[in-house]
Enzyme design. Structure first.
Site, PDB file in Angstrom:
ATOM      1  N   ASP A 173       5.731   4.397  11.180  1.00  0.00           N
ATOM      2  CA  ASP A 173       6.907   4.813  11.945  1.00  0.00           C
ATOM      3  C   ASP A 173       7.143   6.314  11.720  1.00  0.00           C
ATOM      4  O   ASP A 173       7.188   6.779  10.584  1.00  0.00           O
ATOM      5  CB  ASP A 173       8.103   3.987  11.424  1.00  0.00           C
ATOM      6  CG  ASP A 173       9.331   4.090  12.292  1.00  0.00           C
ATOM      7  OD1 ASP A 173       9.200   4.370  13.500  1.00  0.00           O
ATOM      8  OD2 ASP A 173      10.441   3.851  11.758  1.00  0.00           O
TER       9      ASP A 173
ATOM     10  N   HIS B 115      19.377   7.196  15.556  1.00  0.00           N
ATOM     11  CA  HIS B 115      19.056   6.524  14.294  1.00  0.00           C
ATOM     12  C   HIS B 115      20.283   6.365  13.394  1.00  0.00           C
ATOM     13  O   HIS B 115      21.220   7.147  13.483  1.00  0.00           O
ATOM     14  CB  HIS B 115      17.985   7.315  13.536  1.00  0.00           C
ATOM     15  CG  HIS B 115      16.642   7.234  14.177  1.00  0.00           C
ATOM     16  ND1 HIS B 115      16.095   8.264  14.889  1.00  0.00           N
ATOM     17  CD2 HIS B 115      15.741   6.228  14.229  1.00  0.00           C
ATOM     18  CE1 HIS B 115      14.906   7.897  15.347  1.00  0.00           C
ATOM     19  NE2 HIS B 115      14.665   6.669  14.958  1.00  0.00           N
TER      20      HIS B 115
ATOM     21  N   GLY C 280      16.045   3.670  17.299  1.00  0.00           N
ATOM     22  CA  GLY C 280      17.493   3.736  17.065  1.00  0.00           C
ATOM     23  C   GLY C 280      18.242   2.627  17.756  1.00  0.00           C
ATOM     24  O   GLY C 280      19.323   2.834  18.315  1.00  0.00           O
ATOM     25  N   ALA C 281      17.682   1.409  17.722  1.00  0.00           N
ATOM     26  CA  ALA C 281      18.225   0.314  18.535  1.00  0.00           C
ATOM     27  C   ALA C 281      18.977  -0.741  17.730  1.00  0.00           C
ATOM     28  O   ALA C 281      19.125  -1.871  18.188  1.00  0.00           O
ATOM     29  CB  ALA C 281      17.093  -0.319  19.342  1.00  0.00           C
ATOM     30  N   SER C 282      19.456  -0.370  16.553  1.00  0.00           N
ATOM     31  CA  SER C 282      20.294  -1.328  15.814  1.00  0.00           C
ATOM     32  C   SER C 282      21.658  -1.441  16.483  1.00  0.00           C
ATOM     33  O   SER C 282      22.185  -0.457  17.009  1.00  0.00           O
ATOM     34  CB  SER C 282      20.477  -0.868  14.360  1.00  0.00           C
ATOM     35  OG  SER C 282      19.352  -1.241  13.587  1.00  0.00           O
TER      36      SER C 282
HETATM   37  P1  13P Z   1      17.997   2.101  13.655  1.00  0.00           P
HETATM   38  O1  13P Z   1      18.500   3.111  12.677  1.00  0.00           O
HETATM   39  O2  13P Z   1      18.917   2.026  14.850  1.00  0.00           O
HETATM   40  O3  13P Z   1      17.755   0.772  13.063  1.00  0.00           O
HETATM   41  O4  13P Z   1      16.592   2.633  14.230  1.00  0.00           O
HETATM   42  C1  13P Z   1      15.403   2.379  13.551  1.00  0.00           C
HETATM   43  C2  13P Z   1      14.243   3.139  14.090  1.00  0.00           C
HETATM   44  O5  13P Z   1      14.252   3.676  15.175  1.00  0.00           O
HETATM   45  C3  13P Z   1      13.048   3.199  13.256  1.00  0.00           C
HETATM   46  O6  13P Z   1      12.076   4.014  13.814  1.00  0.00           O
HETATM   47  O1  G3H Z   2      13.649   6.029  12.017  1.00  0.00           O
HETATM   48  C1  G3H Z   2      13.761   6.015  10.805  1.00  0.00           C
HETATM   49  C2  G3H Z   2      13.682   4.744  10.054  1.00  0.00           C
HETATM   50  O2  G3H Z   2      14.926   4.089  10.068  1.00  0.00           O
HETATM   51  C3  G3H Z   2      13.120   4.955   8.679  1.00  0.00           C
HETATM   52  O3  G3H Z   2      14.036   5.465   7.785  1.00  0.00           O
HETATM   53  O4  G3H Z   2      12.821   7.290   6.556  1.00  0.00           O
HETATM   54  O5  G3H Z   2      14.815   6.166   5.561  1.00  0.00           O
HETATM   55  O6  G3H Z   2      12.627   4.962   5.745  1.00  0.00           O
HETATM   56  P1  G3H Z   2      13.543   6.010   6.330  1.00  0.00           P
HETATM   57 ZN    ZN Z   3      12.830   5.686  14.911  1.00  0.00          ZN
END
Ligand code: 13P
Ligand code: G3H
Ligand code: ZN
Length: 326
Positions: free
Chosen positions: A96, A192, A229-231
């Site tokens: 990711d 995010h 960013g879909a939470s």
């Molecule tokens: P959230 O912060 O909305 O869960 O997004 C996660 C994400 O996009 C990880 O790449």
């Molecule tokens: O998009 C970002 C993800 O939520 C990952 O977050 O870098 O804190 O592991 P992190």
């Molecule tokens: Zn992301």
């Protein structure tokens, strides 16, 4: 130096067939982030029980946290666990927000089946150049690649952006053609983290820019689109965190009905990290508040894992539409 492993040796798959099926079936494959054992087991149990394909995703910093050599074997353990549950599901291991060629290559060499090269903070031409370099190497290993155009507000690993720049639909064809990516992350109003919008009293969450999504879909027919960013920043979990000593008063996310609508369109992958963190934190806070003498990690991580299973089940069934697709 870590041993070289191909993802097929770990029982993993790349995202190609997952996305073809998601496009045809008008649902989105869940991409849940993890960095520890309880998260991984919760995600896999929820996905296996609902018969959903899953993308296990790991940021660069999560990979460091869990240990780069250890991590692919955790994913192999997850594949085996799903099989032993009698529910073998397609599982991809995805980087990711990869930001360099070297990181993407190291992940591919250690068993990742899919990588993201997030060049969205670079100029358009530089983004194309870097993404294409990753695609060339990844495709030689039958690994799929996600690129990104447009910038989301919020925190992506070490990169923080206060403002978002929506994806420009007029750029997507050239980007996809010149990079060879297998999927494209776009910016249409998601962001995010747990504080996605600064709302004033009485204000509602602004709708996602479905006009931009539709225009991208017209320009790239049958091409897999990704939503980061879909939470939804589940209000019940935020309330529980605040009830048991937390401080997350203004946390707010993407309404579920907007994600449902996106999942029925060209969006084939929906990224969820914050909601998993909130689910676990809410339960851990509750356990400690109610049992201040508890110090066995199984007594708080176990219930947190159970809550994550419930969350994954709910999302697969009611938001992404990925349940029952295997
Ligand atoms: P959230 O912060 O909305 O869960 O997004 C996660 C994400 O996009 C990880 O790449
Ligand atoms: O998009 C970002 C993800 O939520 C990952 O977050 O870098 O804190 O592991 P992190
Ligand atoms: Zn992301």
């Amino acid at each position: 130096m870590a041993a070289t492993l191909h993802y097929t040796e770990l029982g993993l798959v790349n995202t190609q067939k997952m996305f073809q099926e998601a496009m045809a079936g008008q649902y989105a494959v869940p991409a849940y982030n993890f960095n520890n054992m309880e998260q991984l087991q919760g995600i896999i149990t929820g996905c296996a029980q609902t018969r959903s394909p899953v993308i296990l995703q790991v940021s660069g910093s999560a990979r460091k946290y869990a240990n780069a050599s250890f991590l692919p074997h955790m994913a192999a353990g997850a594949v085996q666990m799903a099989k032993e549950m009698g529910q073998p599901i397609p599982i991809a291991l995805h980087l990711d927000h990869g930001d360099t060629f070297d990181l993407a290559k190291a992940c591919i060499e250690s068993g990742f089946s899919s990588v993201m090269l997030d060049g969205s903070h670079h100029a358009f031409e530089d983004n194309i150049k870097l993404t294409r370099q990753v695609v060339e190497y990844a495709h030689s290993q039958d690994v799929t690649v996600e690129g990104e155009l447009g910038v989301l507000a919020g925190i992506e690993d070490e990169v923080v952006s206060d403002v978002s720049h929506y994806t420009k639909p007029e750029e997507v064809e050239e980007f996809v053609e010149n990079t060879g990516v297998d999927s494209l992350a776009i910016s249409i109003g998601t962001s995010h983290g747990a504080y996605k919008f600064k709302l004033k009293e009485g204000e509602e969450v602004p709708p996602l820019r479905f006009d931009i999504l539709d225009e991208i879909g017209r320009r790239l027919p049958d091409f897999p689109i990704v939503l980061h960013g879909a939470s939804s920043v589940t209000p019940q979990h935020v309330a529980m965190i605040n009830q048991f000593g937390g401080q997350m008063e203004s946390a707010v996310g993407i309404p579920e009905e907007q994600l449902r609508r996106a999942a029925k369109s060209s969006v084939c992958k929906i990224n969820i990290d914050s909601d998993g963190r909130l689910a676990m934190t809410a339960i851990i806070r509750k356990v400690f508040a109610e049992n201040p003498a508890e110090f066995d990690p199984r007594k708080y991580l176990g219930p947190a894992r159970e809550e994550l299973i419930k969350m994954v089940t709910y999302k697969n069934e009611n938001v992404l539409g990925s349940a029952g697709r295997i």
